[in-house]
Structures are given as C-alpha cells and as structure tokens.
Design an enzyme around this catalytic site. Structure first.
Site, PDB file in Angstrom:
ATOM      1  N   VAL A 192       0.848  -1.204   0.000  1.00 23.61           N
ATOM      2  CA  VAL A 192       0.000   0.000   0.000  1.00 23.61           C
ATOM      3  C   VAL A 192       0.884   1.254   0.000  1.00 23.61           C
ATOM      4  CG1 VAL A 192      -1.631   1.360   1.409  1.00 23.61           C
ATOM      5  CG2 VAL A 192      -1.985  -1.109   1.119  1.00 23.61           C
TER       6      VAL A 192
ATOM      7  N   ASP B 147      -8.300 -16.955   9.269  1.00 19.15           N
ATOM      8  CA  ASP B 147      -9.497 -17.801   9.154  1.00 19.15           C
ATOM      9  C   ASP B 147     -10.017 -17.983   7.729  1.00 19.15           C
ATOM     10  OD1 ASP B 147      -9.485 -18.190  11.856  1.00 19.15           O
ATOM     11  OD2 ASP B 147     -10.937 -16.619  12.294  1.00 19.15           O
TER      12      ASP B 147
ATOM     13  N   ARG C 228      -7.255 -53.552  11.902  1.00 22.82           N
ATOM     14  CA  ARG C 228      -6.410 -53.976  10.775  1.00 22.82           C
ATOM     15  C   ARG C 228      -4.953 -53.516  10.950  1.00 22.82           C
ATOM     16  NH1 ARG C 228      -8.667 -49.229   7.726  1.00 22.82           N
ATOM     17  NH2 ARG C 228      -6.731 -48.230   7.084  1.00 22.82           N
TER      18      ARG C 228
HETATM   19  O1  F6P Z   1      -9.742 -14.202  13.703  1.00 19.60           O
HETATM   20  C1  F6P Z   1      -8.655 -15.055  13.784  1.00 19.60           C
HETATM   21  C2  F6P Z   1      -8.616 -15.798  15.074  1.00 19.60           C
HETATM   22  O2  F6P Z   1      -7.331 -16.309  15.118  1.00 19.60           O
HETATM   23  C3  F6P Z   1      -9.626 -16.923  15.328  1.00 19.60           C
HETATM   24  O3  F6P Z   1      -9.410 -18.103  14.632  1.00 19.60           O
HETATM   25  C4  F6P Z   1      -9.508 -17.063  16.824  1.00 19.60           C
HETATM   26  O4  F6P Z   1     -10.591 -17.691  17.396  1.00 19.60           O
HETATM   27  C5  F6P Z   1      -9.424 -15.653  17.241  1.00 19.60           C
HETATM   28  O5  F6P Z   1      -8.791 -14.965  16.188  1.00 19.60           O
HETATM   29  C6  F6P Z   1      -8.713 -15.368  18.531  1.00 19.60           C
HETATM   30  O6  F6P Z   1      -8.777 -14.007  18.749  1.00 19.60           O
HETATM   31  P1  F6P Z   1      -8.096 -13.145  19.865  1.00 19.60           P
HETATM   32  O7  F6P Z   1      -6.853 -12.567  19.296  1.00 19.60           O
HETATM   33  O8  F6P Z   1      -9.073 -12.063  20.139  1.00 19.60           O
HETATM   34  O9  F6P Z   1      -7.846 -14.037  21.038  1.00 19.60           O
END
Ligand code: F6P
Length: 323
Positions: A25, A130, A214
């Site tokens: 950016v 995510d 198995r």
């Molecule tokens: O949004 C990404 C993420 O890593 C999720 O998978 C996870 O549940 C969350 O953030 C954790 O967030 P924080 O940083 O608020 O603990």
C-alpha cells in the site's frame, strides 16, 4: 474528489502477510505521488489520533516479518457513532482523504461504517488466518497459518506413530472450518471436525476401531476450535473406545505468527496495489479479493452480508482418503 493523501491501518486478529500488505500500500501510494499516513493500533488508534507519516523506508525489511508493524487491536467501541465521529475528525485534521483498512470481518464492518455513515473513501484488504470472508478465495495470512499448522502436525505424526497413539489436534477457526479442512487434507488426517458439519464422534470412533483391527494404531484427528475443544473431543473418544491412547495438541496462537509464505506475501502485494489503484479510480466502499486468480473488487456490504461456504467435497475427501 482527487485523492492526495491516504491512511493505512491494520485491525482485528493479526495475520502473517499484513506487513507485506502495508508495504504494498505504502509503496504503491508513493509511486503514484500520494502522501501516506500509518495509523497505529487499528480503529482505536484512529479514534485516539495515533497517526504518523510513512515513507518508502518505513516499510523496508518488513515483507518477511509476521505480525504488523502498525499493531492491531479488536475495537468493538468503533460501533459507537461518537467514536466514528472522532475518527473522522482525526482524518480531517491530518488531511487524510481516503483509507486502506487491512483485516478481517471487524475491519470490514468498520470500513462500511466509515464509508456509509461518514462518506470516507475506504477500500478493505482481507487479512485473517481464518479465510472467512466471502468474495475472495483467500485472505492474507490463511496460507501461512495452514503451513504453520501443517509443519506442527507432521511432527506430531512422528510421535503418534512411534507411540501408537491417537492425536487430537485443535486448530484455530472460531466460526468456520477452513483451516481445519485444508490442514486435514494436507496432513493426511484420519478425520476432521468443523463447525459447518454436526460432529459425529461415534463415526470417528468406529473408524478408529476399524483401523485398530487392521493394525493401524496411530491417527490424527483435526478439530476446529469452533466445534468443540480438542480436550472435549479427546475425552469423548477415550470414553467410547477401549484401549486407545489419546493425546491432545492445541496449536493456538502459533498459527497467527511467523514469516509469511510466498503465497501470503504475493497475495498481499497484489491486493495492496489494487486497493490504492481503486481509491485513485474513485471506486470506494469495496473489498479487494482474489477470485480464480483475478483481483476483483466487491461492495463491502455485499461481502458482509454473504457467508463464505466450505467445499463439502473437500470434507468428503478427507473421509475417502482415510478409509
Ligand atoms: O480471527 C482469527 C482468530 O485467530 C480466530 O481463529 C480465533 O478464534 C481468534 O482470532 C482469537 O482471537 P483473539 O486474538 O481475540 O484471542
């Protein structure tokens, strides 16, 4: 309106490749003769006026670094219009005409608020481990998180095989199973539990028992944190199977850090450039994403309204390959 000055911020959970996006950016903006300000600590910093000018060297040596040099924070208070107003006043005070916001779901909601409530020209860059945003095949950071988890799971498999144990590996994914699914396919996991599909522990236990009979004594079960905890899944498996040794590994925050993969960096570069070009073209209120290798801009509201779906055939494939 002719844009002369832009601001850039990162917000929500950090994702590896955010720095590469900031770099893209800043460098693109400077290439086009714009002045750039970095806003520290996401929307909180925008409310509090934590703003400083950035030059080409502010982003030197960061392309390979995880985290975000601009820092990040979750900022639910940005839903409050009084806080949004303060943010807009700060933008005016620094002469910032437009904003590039790098982050996940919350960052889009903030971008939509600034654009629709206050007419601030905003473009969002999807960055979250995510991968839970629609209208982009990938978010910045997803590939890195998957590879980090995979590296750990490969190591876990070594000990699982040596000890004839079942390992439940809990990966991140609050609302979706995209990391879990990708990691399950890539690691050759025997089963995967994701929020999109009702968990069937009984089925997993039958699979484990069958394998045991198995002569297959070690297995990896991937659990997305959004379904249930790895500990709960392991307890249930222990209860229902006899004689299987079950251990748990929670990968947790390690999935958010580390040097970004080539894929995360290149994606960040493409989307960072696209975001600035979009602002220059006057196409605001959009998120830039990559769909089938093409950079596509989509209305922020449309992205927010749409839930990303998982590919069910991937889920079925994990079952096929473990049978
Ligand atoms: O949004 C990404 C993420 O890593 C999720 O998978 C996870 O549940 C969350 O953030 C954790 O967030 P924080 O940083 O608020 O603990």
């Amino acid at each position: 309106m002719k844009i002369k000055t832009i601001g850039v911020l990162t917000t929500g959970g950090d994702a590896s490749g955010m720095n590469a996006a900031i770099r893209a950016v800043v460098r693109t903006a400077i290439f086009h003769g714009l002045k750039v300000y970095g806003i520290n600590r996401g929307y909180r910093g925008l409310i509090d006026g934590e703003i400083a000018e950035m030059g080409p060297t502010s982003v030197s040596g960061i392309i390979n670094r995880g985290g975000t040099i601009l820092k990040t924070i979750r900022c639910p208070e940005f839903r409050d219009k009084k806080n949004q107003k303060k943010a807009v006043e700060n933008l005016e005070c620094y002469g910032i005409d437009a904003l590039v916001v790098i982050g996940g779901n919350g960052s889009l909601a903030g971008g939509a608020a600034l654009y629709y409530n206050w007419k601030v020209p905003v473009v969002n860059i999807p960055a979250s481990i995510d991968n839970d945003l629609a209208f982009t095949d990938y978010t910045v950071g997803f590939d890195t998180a998957v590879n980090t988890a995979l590296e750990a799971i490969d190591k876990i498999r070594d000990t699982a095989t040596s000890h004839d144990r079942v390992f439940v590996v809990e990966v991140m994914g609050r609302d979706n199973g995209l990391i879990a699914l990708e990691v399950a396919l890539a690691s050759g996991a025997e089963a995967v539990l994701i929020p999109e599909i009702k968990p069937d522990i009984g089925k997993i236990c039958r699979l484990l028992d069958k394998g045991h009979k198995r002569g297959k004594h070690s297995s990896i079960i991937i659990v997305a944190e959004g379904v249930m905890s790895g500990q709960d899944a392991a307890a249930e498996i222990r209860k229902r199977t006899k004689g299987l040794e079950v251990r748990v590994s929670v990968l947790g925050y390690m999935q958010r850090g580390g040097s970004p993969t080539a894929f995360s960096r290149a994606l960040a570069a493409r989307l960072g450039e696209a975001a600035v070009v979009l602002l220059l073209k006057g196409r605001y209120g959009r998120m830039v994403g990559v769909i089938g290798n093409k950079v596509i801009a989509t209305d922020i509201k449309k992205v927010l309204r749409t839930k990303k779906t998982i590919d069910l055939s991937d889920y079925k494939l994990v079952g096929v390959l473990s049978s």
